[in-house]
Scaffold this active site. Sequence first.
Site, PDB file in Angstrom:
ATOM      1  N   GLU A  58       0.842  -1.223   0.034  1.00 45.26           N
ATOM      2  CA  GLU A  58       0.085  -0.023  -0.009  1.00 45.26           C
ATOM      3  C   GLU A  58       0.904   1.194  -0.106  1.00 45.26           C
ATOM      4  OE1 GLU A  58      -3.468   2.151   2.493  1.00 45.26           O
ATOM      5  OE2 GLU A  58      -2.960   0.190   3.316  1.00 45.26           O
ATOM      6  N   ASP A 116      -5.364  10.342   9.510  1.00 48.27           N
ATOM      7  CA  ASP A 116      -4.539   9.177   9.667  1.00 48.27           C
ATOM      8  C   ASP A 116      -4.026   9.101  11.205  1.00 48.27           C
ATOM      9  OD1 ASP A 116      -4.417   8.063   6.988  1.00 48.27           O
ATOM     10  OD2 ASP A 116      -2.915   9.904   6.556  1.00 48.27           O
TER      11      ASP A 116
END
Length: 79
Positions: free
Chosen positions: A49, A60
């Site tokens: 990823e 995040d």
Amino acid sequence: MSRIPDTFKKLQAQGKKALIPFVTAGDPIPAMTVPIMHALAGAGADIIELGVPFSDPMADGPTIQRSSEPSAHSSTAWD
């Protein structure tokens, strides 16, 4: 067809789990992103990823936020 579903099907047939590391583009420096990805693939990563840093990474967690800082300072971006 995407290689991702094929990878999961192959691993499931083998009774295995996927190793999916996350890499922030440009961390620690932009020139290291591709070599890091090659090293991960060579070490057995099934899927990688690749995160693209953006100016406000508040969605995040703290680890990804910290990995985005060097990228933002080096102006890593989609071109």
